[in-house]
Design a protein around this motif. Structure first.
Motif, PDB file in Angstrom:
ATOM      1  N   LYS A 190       0.831  -1.205   0.000  1.00 29.58           N
ATOM      2  CA  LYS A 190       0.000   0.000   0.000  1.00 29.58           C
ATOM      3  C   LYS A 190       0.866   1.256   0.000  1.00 29.58           C
ATOM      4  CE  LYS A 190      -2.703  -1.212   3.501  1.00 29.58           C
ATOM      5  NZ  LYS A 190      -3.840  -1.180   4.447  1.00 29.58           N
ATOM      6  N   GLN A 191       1.984   1.205   0.701  1.00 31.66           N
ATOM      7  CA  GLN A 191       2.923   2.334   0.669  1.00 31.66           C
ATOM      8  C   GLN A 191       3.442   2.558  -0.749  1.00 31.66           C
ATOM      9  OE1 GLN A 191       5.515   0.975   4.157  1.00 31.66           O
ATOM     10  NE2 GLN A 191       5.797   3.180   4.231  1.00 31.66           N
ATOM     11  N   ALA A 192       3.782   1.474  -1.420  1.00 36.14           N
ATOM     12  CA  ALA A 192       4.298   1.576  -2.780  1.00 36.14           C
ATOM     13  C   ALA A 192       3.255   2.177  -3.718  1.00 36.14           C
ATOM     14  CB  ALA A 192       4.747   0.206  -3.282  1.00 36.14           C
ATOM     15  N   ASN A 193       2.018   1.750  -3.556  1.00 34.90           N
ATOM     16  CA  ASN A 193       0.946   2.294  -4.388  1.00 34.90           C
ATOM     17  C   ASN A 193       0.752   3.783  -4.136  1.00 34.90           C
ATOM     18  OD1 ASN A 193      -1.494   2.038  -6.147  1.00 34.90           O
ATOM     19  ND2 ASN A 193      -2.548   2.534  -4.256  1.00 34.90           N
ATOM     20  N   ASP A 194       0.787   4.193  -2.872  1.00 37.14           N
ATOM     21  CA  ASP A 194       0.642   5.611  -2.530  1.00 37.14           C
ATOM     22  C   ASP A 194       1.798   6.441  -3.064  1.00 37.14           C
ATOM     23  OD1 ASP A 194      -1.703   5.025  -1.199  1.00 37.14           O
ATOM     24  OD2 ASP A 194      -0.781   4.978   0.793  1.00 37.14           O
ATOM     25  N   ALA A 195       3.003   5.873  -3.025  1.00 39.17           N
ATOM     26  CA  ALA A 195       4.194   6.627  -3.408  1.00 39.17           C
ATOM     27  C   ALA A 195       4.353   6.770  -4.919  1.00 39.17           C
ATOM     28  CB  ALA A 195       5.443   5.962  -2.821  1.00 39.17           C
ATOM     29  N   PHE A 196       3.955   5.743  -5.677  1.00 41.04           N
ATOM     30  CA  PHE A 196       4.253   5.743  -7.109  1.00 41.04           C
ATOM     31  C   PHE A 196       3.035   5.890  -8.008  1.00 41.04           C
ATOM     32  CE2 PHE A 196       7.811   3.563  -5.027  1.00 41.04           C
ATOM     33  CZ  PHE A 196       8.858   4.334  -5.504  1.00 41.04           C
ATOM     34  N   GLY A 197       1.849   5.725  -7.444  1.00 44.59           N
ATOM     35  CA  GLY A 197       0.624   6.008  -8.172  1.00 44.59           C
ATOM     36  C   GLY A 197       0.562   5.396  -9.558  1.00 44.59           C
ATOM     37  N   LYS A 198       0.316   6.247 -10.560  1.00 45.49           N
ATOM     38  CA  LYS A 198       0.109   5.772 -11.932  1.00 45.49           C
ATOM     39  C   LYS A 198       1.375   5.227 -12.580  1.00 45.49           C
ATOM     40  CE  LYS A 198       0.833  10.326 -14.063  1.00 45.49           C
ATOM     41  NZ  LYS A 198       0.216  11.390 -14.888  1.00 45.49           N
ATOM     42  N   ASN A 199       2.528   5.388 -11.938  1.00 41.38           N
ATOM     43  CA  ASN A 199       3.785   4.888 -12.504  1.00 41.38           C
ATOM     44  C   ASN A 199       4.053   3.425 -12.164  1.00 41.38           C
ATOM     45  OD1 ASN A 199       4.627   7.394 -13.706  1.00 41.38           O
ATOM     46  ND2 ASN A 199       5.107   8.126 -11.643  1.00 41.38           N
ATOM     47  N   LEU A 200       3.184   2.826 -11.349  1.00 44.26           N
ATOM     48  CA  LEU A 200       3.428   1.451 -10.898  1.00 44.26           C
ATOM     49  C   LEU A 200       2.123   0.663 -10.890  1.00 44.26           C
ATOM     50  CD1 LEU A 200       5.390  -0.643  -9.537  1.00 44.26           C
ATOM     51  CD2 LEU A 200       4.608   0.294  -7.335  1.00 44.26           C
ATOM     52  N   SER A 201       2.149  -0.513 -11.490  1.00 43.82           N
ATOM     53  CA  SER A 201       1.030  -1.452 -11.422  1.00 43.82           C
ATOM     54  C   SER A 201       1.399  -2.562 -10.442  1.00 43.82           C
ATOM     55  CB  SER A 201       0.742  -2.069 -12.794  1.00 43.82           C
ATOM     56  OG  SER A 201       0.314  -1.093 -13.719  1.00 43.82           O
ATOM     57  N   ILE A 202       0.531  -2.800  -9.460  1.00 40.72           N
ATOM     58  CA  ILE A 202       0.761  -3.853  -8.473  1.00 40.72           C
ATOM     59  C   ILE A 202      -0.335  -4.896  -8.618  1.00 40.72           C
ATOM     60  CG2 ILE A 202       1.039  -4.418  -6.033  1.00 40.72           C
ATOM     61  CD1 ILE A 202       1.793  -1.509  -5.530  1.00 40.72           C
ATOM     62  N   ALA A 203       0.041  -6.092  -9.010  1.00 37.86           N
ATOM     63  CA  ALA A 203      -0.928  -7.182  -9.172  1.00 37.86           C
ATOM     64  C   ALA A 203      -0.767  -8.178  -8.038  1.00 37.86           C
ATOM     65  CB  ALA A 203      -0.730  -7.873 -10.511  1.00 37.86           C
ATOM     66  N   TRP A 204      -1.893  -8.622  -7.490  1.00 40.80           N
ATOM     67  CA  TRP A 204      -1.879  -9.647  -6.452  1.00 40.80           C
ATOM     68  C   TRP A 204      -2.323 -10.971  -7.054  1.00 40.80           C
ATOM     69  CZ3 TRP A 204      -5.028  -6.714  -2.125  1.00 40.80           C
ATOM     70  CH2 TRP A 204      -4.328  -5.558  -1.767  1.00 40.80           C
ATOM     71  N   ARG A 205      -1.553 -12.020  -6.793  1.00 41.16           N
ATOM     72  CA  ARG A 205      -1.905 -13.362  -7.216  1.00 41.16           C
ATOM     73  C   ARG A 205      -1.848 -14.306  -6.020  1.00 41.16           C
ATOM     74  NH1 ARG A 205       1.565 -13.566 -12.922  1.00 41.16           N
ATOM     75  NH2 ARG A 205       0.335 -11.941 -13.985  1.00 41.16           N
ATOM     76  N   HIS A 206      -2.443 -15.464  -6.192  1.00 45.81           N
ATOM     77  CA  HIS A 206      -2.598 -16.395  -5.076  1.00 45.81           C
ATOM     78  C   HIS A 206      -1.528 -17.478  -5.074  1.00 45.81           C
ATOM     79  CE1 HIS A 206      -6.483 -14.633  -4.172  1.00 45.81           C
ATOM     80  NE2 HIS A 206      -6.852 -14.802  -5.437  1.00 45.81           N
ATOM     81  N   TYR A 207      -1.042 -17.761  -3.864  1.00 47.40           N
ATOM     82  CA  TYR A 207      -0.146 -18.905  -3.664  1.00 47.40           C
ATOM     83  C   TYR A 207      -0.435 -19.472  -2.265  1.00 47.40           C
ATOM     84  CZ  TYR A 207       3.909 -21.884  -4.328  1.00 47.40           C
ATOM     85  OH  TYR A 207       4.729 -22.973  -4.511  1.00 47.40           O
TER      86      TYR A 207
END
Length: 248
Positions: free
Chosen positions: A104-121
């Motif tokens: 969440k910190q990464a998303n707040d810091a980089f916004g539209k410059n970063l895509s964060i995908a969550w996958r299951h393991y």
């Protein structure tokens, strides 16, 4: 299969993961969320063994490049950024729980410059992991994926990611309970979750969390900021690693 050259950063991240295990365990105590000593030790041993297996597979050329983000993935933030962070999580894993606020910190810091995908393991050692992953997907149907992820990680600390605990979270979040129950009991997402896990093994995933930053394997729960180990050696945190990728 043709032998693949091992990226030096992958070697470094394998070593980092072991050091991070200690930091993660300490942070539980400092934050007042102490799991049992046995649980942390067991998770640590599993992650170290998994990382060793990843390195062995890399050396044998048995690992392929991670699949890029696509429409099946849940994406935190934008889905069209040039820099991609793909993360394999287990909602019943204490290290995934520790890594969640960093994402969440990464998303707040980089916004539209970063895509964060969550996958299951979902790990075999976590009996509630598959159910929790299905709960995430069912909440995603109602546009509440992130709040449900937080609820599942909160439940984990209480060993409460069973059906009763998950439905309590559903009511607390104000989701449509009947629709959620139908989704959860149908098992409609179980095949997708298990398929993601099997596919992840091809990419060298053997434990959680495991991330791929523009294809670079980063096993373990990285801190957001740079940090030093007990010997004083400094390491890049996730923020610096992302910034370096953005400069390329």
């Amino acid at each position: 299969m043709k032998m693949k050259k091992i990226n030096p950063l992958i070697k470094l991240s394998i070593g980092l993961a072991a050091g991070l295990l200690v930091l993660i365990g300490l942070s539980y105590w400092f934050n007042g969320r102490a799991p049992s000593t046995r649980k942390v030790a067991d998770e640590a041993e599993q992650l170290k063994a998994a990382n060793a297996k990843v390195l062995a597979n890399l050396g044998a050329g048995q690992v392929v490049k991670v699949r890029p983000i696509d429409k099946e993935d849940f994406v935190l933030g934008t889905s069209a950024a040039a820099t991609e962070l793909i993360v394999y999580l287990d909602f019943d894993c204490p290290f995934s729980q520790q890594f969640f606020p960093v994402l969440k910190q990464a998303n707040d810091a980089f916004g539209k410059n970063l895509s964060i995908a969550w996958r299951h393991y979902p790990l075999d050692s976590h009996p509630n992991a598959i159910l929790a992953a299905q709960a995430f997907e069912c909440a995603r149907e109602q546009g509440q994926a992130v709040p449900m992820a937080q609820a599942l990680f909160d439940n984990q600390a209480k060993n409460d990611n069973n059906t009763e605990g998950i439905l309590a979270a559903v009511r607390a979040l104000g989701l449509k309970e009947a629709a959620f129950k139908n989704c959860l009991t149908s098992g409609k997402y179980k095949e997708k979750i298990l398929a993601q896990k099997e596919e992840a093994k091809l990419f060298g995933v053997n434990g959680t969390p495991t991330s791929f930053l523009n294809g670079i394997n980063l096993p373990g729960a990285y801190q957001f900021a740079d940090f030093s180990d007990a010997t004083g050696r400094r390491y890049d945190g996730l923020k610096t690693l992302i910034e370096n990728e953005l400069k390329k």
